[in-house]
Design an enzyme around this catalytic site. Structure first.
Site, PDB file in Angstrom:
ATOM      1  CD  GLU A  12      60.664  51.171  77.535  1.00  0.00           C
ATOM      2  OE1 GLU A  12      59.818  51.850  78.117  1.00  0.00           O
ATOM      3  OE2 GLU A  12      61.210  51.527  76.478  1.00  0.00           O
ATOM      4  CD  GLU A  30      59.262  49.837  72.601  1.00  0.00           C
ATOM      5  OE1 GLU A  30      59.324  51.083  72.673  1.00  0.00           O
ATOM      6  OE2 GLU A  30      58.720  49.130  73.462  1.00  0.00           O
TER       7      GLU A  30
HETATM    8  C1  BG6 Z   1      58.843  52.869  74.926  1.00  0.00           C
HETATM    9  C2  BG6 Z   1      57.623  52.101  75.304  1.00  0.00           C
HETATM   10  O1  BG6 Z   1      59.350  53.439  76.053  1.00  0.00           O
HETATM   11  O2  BG6 Z   1      58.710  53.997  74.128  1.00  0.00           O
HETATM   12  C3  BG6 Z   1      56.471  52.229  74.309  1.00  0.00           C
HETATM   13  O3  BG6 Z   1      57.907  50.738  75.511  1.00  0.00           O
HETATM   14  C4  BG6 Z   1      56.371  53.665  73.863  1.00  0.00           C
HETATM   15  O4  BG6 Z   1      55.327  51.746  74.935  1.00  0.00           O
HETATM   16  C5  BG6 Z   1      57.666  54.065  73.180  1.00  0.00           C
HETATM   17  O5  BG6 Z   1      55.287  53.897  73.020  1.00  0.00           O
HETATM   18  C6  BG6 Z   1      57.677  55.470  72.601  1.00  0.00           C
HETATM   19  O6  BG6 Z   1      57.328  56.389  73.572  1.00  0.00           O
HETATM   20  P1  BG6 Z   1      56.120  57.394  73.406  1.00  0.00           P
HETATM   21  O7  BG6 Z   1      55.941  57.979  74.745  1.00  0.00           O
HETATM   22  O8  BG6 Z   1      56.527  58.391  72.394  1.00  0.00           O
HETATM   23  O9  BG6 Z   1      54.961  56.580  72.962  1.00  0.00           O
END
Ligand code: BG6
Length: 487
Positions: free
Chosen positions: A190, A385
């Site tokens: 990101e 993701e």
């Molecule tokens: C992404 C990141 O933005 O979102 C992860 O690359 C992160 O590291 C994921 O865990 C989910 O976000 P969060 O804040 O709910 O953990």
């Protein structure tokens, strides 16, 4: 005519060292920015900015403390000690690819050490060997919110040009060491988050720049990361035959709140703030609109012609991204309900449901994102993701998580439509996450994303035993049928 997912589709799951590994002070590892990120469980969990407030004083306090409860990323899910068990679970599920990151501070504990830490290198050798033993392809992020803290204290992180040189040393070391074990790489997680949370992405704090305009600082650090990313692409291509290297975006998808042209323009402008990063890494040059924006705001970024040539000659091979939610944009957002999203708060979409943390659920937005990215770049796409954070309950060794199965079913259907109906070249999908891990924003364990439950609470208490959730069995079937059976 494509009928479904391609035969060689890379079905997988994801993680990041700073959230899953633990072992923060073992095997010669140094301290990273994430190891100094304290929990803010008492503050408003929907306020991302508050969650990420860190000061130099906080860092000094953190460095003098060995507490793991206050700094949840120090324990993570203890993958450091459980990796064999976890990889056996991945094999049981039939994963074809596992996305993970290397903790820079495990390889170069202070960031500027002359020699790498052999114990850290051996640790990842063992992880990759274990993955290979089970025919699981590693997909490695080189930097996922893990700059060594000393880079912040000594050099002000990515603001300094020196960090490019230190990063290059780190990349050469890991690529040389793992060239026979890792083919798929992502340079920066990101990369666009530099603007939203410079501490974890850029390794610096606003208070370190009293004398400078902070927008200029961020733009300069961005430039240094673009150069470093191009260098990483070059190194991988030179040292690994057939290496595939991607950039990685937070795919923030915005809709106009209404059909007013002003709202549509606002949404387009917001999307461009993200695309500026992939445009630069895919086309190898700064888009005119970004240069224009810098000029208009009197932001002067120092760069050399060699930098620009390096960027031009080393574009990425694929575009990867995270996708969790979508949001709305309005020219005049005052008075409209807002909702939290991934590192943002934006105008709420009245047509969508939300998860327990208020993030709105929008599977069609994933299809829209895939089409937009593919039409823009004509490069293979990789979703690295996607998932839902939830308050899961472990009862008698079981976790019933139908909401997660629903979330995945809808998103995988959207992916299939993008491939079949829209002719998007999507090469893989790593859901977030394989096992429960510490949330990036809230630092909670209880914001659970995994297909595997980890018995550990927000304070790090628990057995750390692993339990397969219902979604584990469901995703196993999805992989086994190559995405055909989503029932
Ligand atoms: C992404 C990141 O933005 O979102 C992860 O690359 C992160 O590291 C994921 O865990 C989910 O976000 P969060 O804040 O709910 O953990």
């Amino acid at each position: 005519m494509v009928c479904g997912f391609p035969e060689n589709f890379l079905w997988g799951a994801a993680s990041a060292a700073n959230q899953v590994e633990g072992g923060w002070d073992e095997g010669g590892k140094g301290i990273s920015v994430s190891d100094c990120a304290k929990s803010h469980f008492h503050t408003d969990l929907s306020d991302y900015k508050k969650q990420n407030e860190v000061t130099l004083d906080d860092i000094r306090t953190a460095m003098a403390s060995s507490d793991e409860h206050a700094y949840p990323k120090r324990h993570g899910s203890d993958f450091y000690h459980h990796y064999k068990e976890d990889i056996a679970l991945m094999a049981d599920m039939g994963l074809r690819v596992f996305r993970m990151s290397i903790a820079w501070s495990r390889i170069y504990p202070h960031g500027d050490d002359e020699q790498p830490n052999e114990a850290g290198l051996q640790y990842y050798d063992s992880v990759f060997d274990e993955l290979r033993k089970h025919n699981i392809e590693p997909l490695v992020t080189i930097s996922h919110y893990e700059p060594p803290i000393d880079l912040l204290l000594k050099y002000r992180g990515w603001y300094s040009r020196k960090t490019i040189e230190l990063f290059e040393r780190y990349v050469r070391t890991i690529v040389d060491r793992y060239k026979n074990k890792v083919k798929y790489w992502i340079t920066f997680n990101e990369i666009d988050s530099m603007e939203r949370h410079p501490y974890t992405t850029g390794g610096f704090l606003k208070e370190q720049f009293d004398d400078l305009d902070f927008h200029t600082v961020i733009a300069q650090a961005m430039h240094h990361q673009f150069v470093a990313s191009a260098l990483a692409v070059k190194i991988c291509h030179e040292m690994i035959p057939g290496a595939q290297v991607g950039c990685m975006l937070t795919k923030l998808t915005y809709y106009p709140y209404s059909c007013k042209p002003e709202d549509a323009l606002q949404a387009q402008q917001e999307m461009r703030r993200i695309y500026a990063f992939s445009d630069t890494q895919v086309f190898g040059e700064y888009p005119a609109y970004l240069l224009n924006h810098w000029k208009k705001d009197s932001i002067e970024v120092s760069m050399t012609t060699e930098d620009l040539l390096l960027m031009k000659q080393n574009p990425v091979d694929f575009v990867s991204f995270s996708y969790y939610t979508s949001s709305c944009c309005a020219k005049d957002p005052q008075g409209l309900p807002h909702a939290p999203g991934n590192t943002i708060t934006a105008v709420k979409n009245p047509y969508l449901a939300s998860n327990d943390w208020g993030w709105q659920i929008d599977a069609l937005g994933l299809r829209i994102s895939l089409v937009d990215l593919y039409d823009r770049y004509h490069k293979p796409l990789f979703i690295v993701e996607n998932g839902i954070g939830a308050n899961d309950l472990l009862i008698d060794g079981k976790v019933h998580d139908p909401y997660r199965i629903d979330y995945y079913r809808e998103h995988i259907n959207a992916m299939r439509d993008a491939i079949v109906e829209d002719s998007v070249d999507l090469i893989g999908y790593t859901c977030w996450s394989f096992i429960d891990l510490v949330s990036e924003s809230t630092k909670q364990m209880s914001k659970r994303y995994g297909l595997v439950y980890v018995d550990c609470d927000d304070y790090g208490n628990g057995t750390y035993n692993r339990y397969k959730k219902d979604s584990f069995y469901w995703y196993k079937k999805v992989i086994a049928t190559n995405g055909e059976d989503l029932s």
